[in-house]
Design an enzyme around this catalytic site. Sequence first.
Site, PDB file in Angstrom:
ATOM      1  N   ASP A   1     -33.837  -9.525  54.493  1.00 57.28           N
ATOM      2  CA  ASP A   1     -34.855  -8.563  54.026  1.00 57.28           C
ATOM      3  C   ASP A   1     -36.202  -8.895  54.681  1.00 57.28           C
ATOM      4  O   ASP A   1     -36.369  -9.951  55.289  1.00 57.28           O
ATOM      5  CB  ASP A   1     -34.960  -8.592  52.478  1.00 57.28           C
ATOM      6  CG  ASP A   1     -35.471  -9.932  51.928  1.00 57.28           C
ATOM      7  OD1 ASP A   1     -34.821 -10.481  51.017  1.00 57.28           O
ATOM      8  OD2 ASP A   1     -36.517 -10.417  52.400  1.00 57.28           O
TER       9      ASP A   1
ATOM     10  N   GLY B   1     -34.405 -21.230  46.888  1.00 55.60           N
ATOM     11  CA  GLY B   1     -33.497 -20.125  46.577  1.00 55.60           C
ATOM     12  C   GLY B   1     -32.300 -20.026  47.486  1.00 55.60           C
ATOM     13  O   GLY B   1     -31.863 -18.944  47.831  1.00 55.60           O
TER      14      GLY B   1
ATOM     15  N   HIS C   1     -30.330 -15.256  60.006  1.00 56.53           N
ATOM     16  CA  HIS C   1     -29.162 -14.382  59.895  1.00 56.53           C
ATOM     17  C   HIS C   1     -29.488 -12.932  60.217  1.00 56.53           C
ATOM     18  O   HIS C   1     -28.802 -12.023  59.768  1.00 56.53           O
ATOM     19  CB  HIS C   1     -28.555 -14.508  58.486  1.00 56.53           C
ATOM     20  CG  HIS C   1     -28.062 -15.889  58.200  1.00 56.53           C
ATOM     21  ND1 HIS C   1     -27.962 -16.404  56.925  1.00 56.53           N
ATOM     22  CD2 HIS C   1     -27.677 -16.885  59.030  1.00 56.53           C
ATOM     23  CE1 HIS C   1     -27.513 -17.647  56.989  1.00 56.53           C
ATOM     24  NE2 HIS C   1     -27.338 -17.969  58.258  1.00 56.53           N
TER      25      HIS C   1
HETATM   26  C1  BV8 Z   1     -21.305 -19.843  62.510  1.00 57.90           C
HETATM   27  C2  BV8 Z   1     -26.208 -12.063  56.922  1.00 57.90           C
HETATM   28  C3  BV8 Z   1     -20.454 -20.719  64.510  1.00 57.90           C
HETATM   29  C4  BV8 Z   1     -25.205 -11.015  56.561  1.00 57.90           C
HETATM   30  C5  BV8 Z   1     -25.188 -14.170  56.242  1.00 57.90           C
HETATM   31  C6  BV8 Z   1     -16.143 -24.247  56.523  1.00 57.90           C
HETATM   32  C7  BV8 Z   1     -17.097 -25.219  56.366  1.00 57.90           C
HETATM   33  C8  BV8 Z   1     -18.376 -25.082  56.852  1.00 57.90           C
HETATM   34  C9  BV8 Z   1     -18.724 -23.911  57.546  1.00 57.90           C
HETATM   35  C10 BV8 Z   1     -17.762 -22.948  57.695  1.00 57.90           C
HETATM   36  C11 BV8 Z   1     -16.493 -23.096  57.196  1.00 57.90           C
HETATM   37  N1  BV8 Z   1     -15.787 -21.980  57.491  1.00 57.90           N
HETATM   38  C12 BV8 Z   1     -16.579 -21.119  58.175  1.00 57.90           C
HETATM   39  C13 BV8 Z   1     -17.783 -21.719  58.324  1.00 57.90           C
HETATM   40  C14 BV8 Z   1     -18.936 -21.183  58.995  1.00 57.90           C
HETATM   41  C15 BV8 Z   1     -19.615 -20.132  58.120  1.00 57.90           C
HETATM   42  C16 BV8 Z   1     -19.943 -20.692  56.764  1.00 57.90           C
HETATM   43  O1  BV8 Z   1     -20.910 -21.436  56.607  1.00 57.90           O
HETATM   44  N2  BV8 Z   1     -19.146 -20.310  55.754  1.00 57.90           N
HETATM   45  C17 BV8 Z   1     -19.395 -20.833  54.422  1.00 57.90           C
HETATM   46  C18 BV8 Z   1     -19.278 -19.706  53.411  1.00 57.90           C
HETATM   47  C19 BV8 Z   1     -18.419 -21.952  54.156  1.00 57.90           C
HETATM   48  N3  BV8 Z   1     -20.840 -19.840  58.815  1.00 57.90           N
HETATM   49  C20 BV8 Z   1     -20.823 -18.892  59.764  1.00 57.90           C
HETATM   50  O2  BV8 Z   1     -19.871 -18.186  60.033  1.00 57.90           O
HETATM   51  C21 BV8 Z   1     -22.123 -18.754  60.520  1.00 57.90           C
HETATM   52  N4  BV8 Z   1     -21.824 -18.772  61.939  1.00 57.90           N
HETATM   53  O3  BV8 Z   1     -20.981 -20.829  61.897  1.00 57.90           O
HETATM   54  O4  BV8 Z   1     -21.151 -19.689  63.867  1.00 57.90           O
HETATM   55  C22 BV8 Z   1     -19.032 -20.274  64.470  1.00 57.90           C
HETATM   56  C23 BV8 Z   1     -18.670 -19.267  65.338  1.00 57.90           C
HETATM   57  C24 BV8 Z   1     -17.336 -18.865  65.358  1.00 57.90           C
HETATM   58  C25 BV8 Z   1     -16.386 -19.436  64.458  1.00 57.90           C
HETATM   59  C26 BV8 Z   1     -16.818 -20.411  63.541  1.00 57.90           C
HETATM   60  C27 BV8 Z   1     -18.136 -20.830  63.544  1.00 57.90           C
HETATM   61  C28 BV8 Z   1     -22.798 -17.449  60.202  1.00 57.90           C
HETATM   62  C29 BV8 Z   1     -23.311 -17.504  58.781  1.00 57.90           C
HETATM   63  C30 BV8 Z   1     -24.217 -16.307  58.531  1.00 57.90           C
HETATM   64  C31 BV8 Z   1     -23.516 -15.311  57.660  1.00 57.90           C
HETATM   65  N5  BV8 Z   1     -24.456 -14.211  57.323  1.00 57.90           N
HETATM   66  N6  BV8 Z   1     -26.074 -13.189  55.997  1.00 57.90           N
HETATM   67  C32 BV8 Z   1     -25.553 -10.331  55.286  1.00 57.90           C
HETATM   68  O5  BV8 Z   1     -26.550 -10.707  54.614  1.00 57.90           O
HETATM   69  O6  BV8 Z   1     -24.819  -9.387  54.948  1.00 57.90           O
HETATM   70  S1  BV8 Z   1     -25.061 -15.422  55.108  1.00 57.90           S
HETATM   71  C33 BV8 Z   1     -25.574 -14.828  53.627  1.00 57.90           C
HETATM   72  O7  BV8 Z   1     -25.010 -15.696  52.688  1.00 57.90           O
HETATM   73  C34 BV8 Z   1     -27.050 -14.914  53.392  1.00 57.90           C
HETATM   74  O8  BV8 Z   1     -27.807 -14.644  54.531  1.00 57.90           O
HETATM   75  C35 BV8 Z   1     -27.252 -16.306  52.937  1.00 57.90           C
HETATM   76  O9  BV8 Z   1     -27.516 -17.165  53.994  1.00 57.90           O
HETATM   77  C36 BV8 Z   1     -25.927 -16.648  52.387  1.00 57.90           C
HETATM   78  C37 BV8 Z   1     -26.028 -16.697  50.915  1.00 57.90           C
HETATM   79  O10 BV8 Z   1     -26.584 -17.898  50.715  1.00 57.90           O
HETATM   80  P1  BV8 Z   1     -27.937 -17.989  49.891  1.00 57.90           P
HETATM   81  O11 BV8 Z   1     -29.056 -17.370  50.632  1.00 57.90           O
HETATM   82  O12 BV8 Z   1     -28.014 -19.392  49.483  1.00 57.90           O
HETATM   83  O13 BV8 Z   1     -27.709 -17.091  48.670  1.00 57.90           O
HETATM   84  P2  BV8 Z   1     -26.663 -17.349  47.560  1.00 57.90           P
HETATM   85  O14 BV8 Z   1     -26.395 -16.072  46.913  1.00 57.90           O
HETATM   86  O15 BV8 Z   1     -25.555 -18.174  48.085  1.00 57.90           O
HETATM   87  O16 BV8 Z   1     -27.465 -18.322  46.551  1.00 57.90           O
HETATM   88  C38 BV8 Z   1     -28.612 -17.833  45.938  1.00 57.90           C
HETATM   89  C39 BV8 Z   1     -29.357 -19.057  45.466  1.00 57.90           C
HETATM   90  O17 BV8 Z   1     -30.561 -18.603  44.872  1.00 57.90           O
HETATM   91  C40 BV8 Z   1     -28.602 -19.835  44.388  1.00 57.90           C
HETATM   92  O18 BV8 Z   1     -28.735 -21.205  44.630  1.00 57.90           O
HETATM   93  C41 BV8 Z   1     -29.346 -19.459  43.110  1.00 57.90           C
HETATM   94  O19 BV8 Z   1     -29.359 -20.516  42.161  1.00 57.90           O
HETATM   95  C42 BV8 Z   1     -30.727 -19.246  43.628  1.00 57.90           C
HETATM   96  N7  BV8 Z   1     -31.570 -18.386  42.814  1.00 57.90           N
HETATM   97  C43 BV8 Z   1     -31.210 -17.363  42.006  1.00 57.90           C
HETATM   98  N8  BV8 Z   1     -32.314 -16.845  41.422  1.00 57.90           N
HETATM   99  C44 BV8 Z   1     -33.388 -17.541  41.888  1.00 57.90           C
HETATM  100  C45 BV8 Z   1     -32.921 -18.522  42.773  1.00 57.90           C
HETATM  101  N9  BV8 Z   1     -33.737 -19.379  43.397  1.00 57.90           N
HETATM  102  C46 BV8 Z   1     -35.056 -19.284  43.143  1.00 57.90           C
HETATM  103  N10 BV8 Z   1     -35.587 -18.360  42.304  1.00 57.90           N
HETATM  104  C47 BV8 Z   1     -34.787 -17.479  41.665  1.00 57.90           C
HETATM  105  N11 BV8 Z   1     -35.312 -16.578  40.826  1.00 57.90           N
END
Ligand code: BV8
Length: 259
Positions: free
Chosen positions: A110, A202, A125
Amino acid sequence: MDTEIPDGVAELARRARDVVVLSGAGISAESGVPTFREVQTGLWERFSAQDLATPEAYRREPALVFTWYRWREALIRAVPPNPGHLAIARWQHRLSGHGGRLRVVTQNIDDLHERAGAEVLAHLHGSITGYRCSACGRPASLEPPVHDGVEQPPAPEEPPRCQQCGSRIRPGVVWFGEMLPEESVDAAVTAIGEADLVLVVGTSGMVHPAASLPVIALERGIPVVEVNPEETELTHLADHVLRGPSGEVLPAMAEAACA
Ligand code: BV8
Ligand code: ZN
């Protein structure tokens, strides 16, 4: 509720001259943008965000995925930045006016940091408004979507075609399995390598490689402060944890920093 910042953290904020803020979906939660962990509703219940945010999903169901992003874009455009975004912007302005700097590295697609008046060093991202051709990469500027406040996306619509090569237009975001923009990662790594204070705000710390950025700060022995109402995968890396919503904690931090 005015949040109390522990003296040690207030002192860090006051003394910091080179701050990096690593933000995730949680910083936009109080604006009304659902985080990635929140469940999808209605007909979309059968898909998790994780399943839709992939190149495979887009290849398989381009209309469904494209419509989901257009609905998310409409929602983002309809909500305002919250006090957390505004506090970061205020702190950034204050530091740059006093020979310091605050750099924002966000996982969010965003533009709420920008609309709060902050400059963003890197969108790791991508951005919800950066549509481009899925084949030749030509940027496409689309009319903003209509947001009629519906709780869930409308019926899937086919994505528009590239004027150059006729291929489908895709969202300018990084999907799971796609590489992050190299220049964004490099800028983020350099910034954390120079920082004297890192705030992790966050983010659940579950998505890599973004989640590994705070480790650079830990290895350099500079303070890491986590701002999150819940425990995360990064909590163990933090020197200080401020358990609360960023919309309340960050204004108190900025207050201490700008005192
Ligand atoms: C890559 C854009 C190389 C799209 C997003 C196994 C182990 C490790 C890694 C991997 C694995 N298997 C696969 C992988 C790699 C994978 C990955 O990490 N997977 C995870 C799920 C295990 N990563 C990738 O694929 C990345 N690329 O590695 O390239 C590669 C190449 C080829 C093959 C392999 C590897 C690409 C990752 C990017 C994905 N795109 N976003 C879209 O938005 O539609 S990620 C998306 O999810 C968001 O951008 C964000 O980054 C993520 C969500 O995470 P958060 O931002 O933390 O949000 P979330 O909802 O999780 O948590 C919210 C937090 O806020 C919580 O903690 C909550 O408590 C808190 N909160 C709530 N309210 C509040 C608050 N905090 C403060 N105040 C509040 N009021
Ligand atoms: Zn094209």
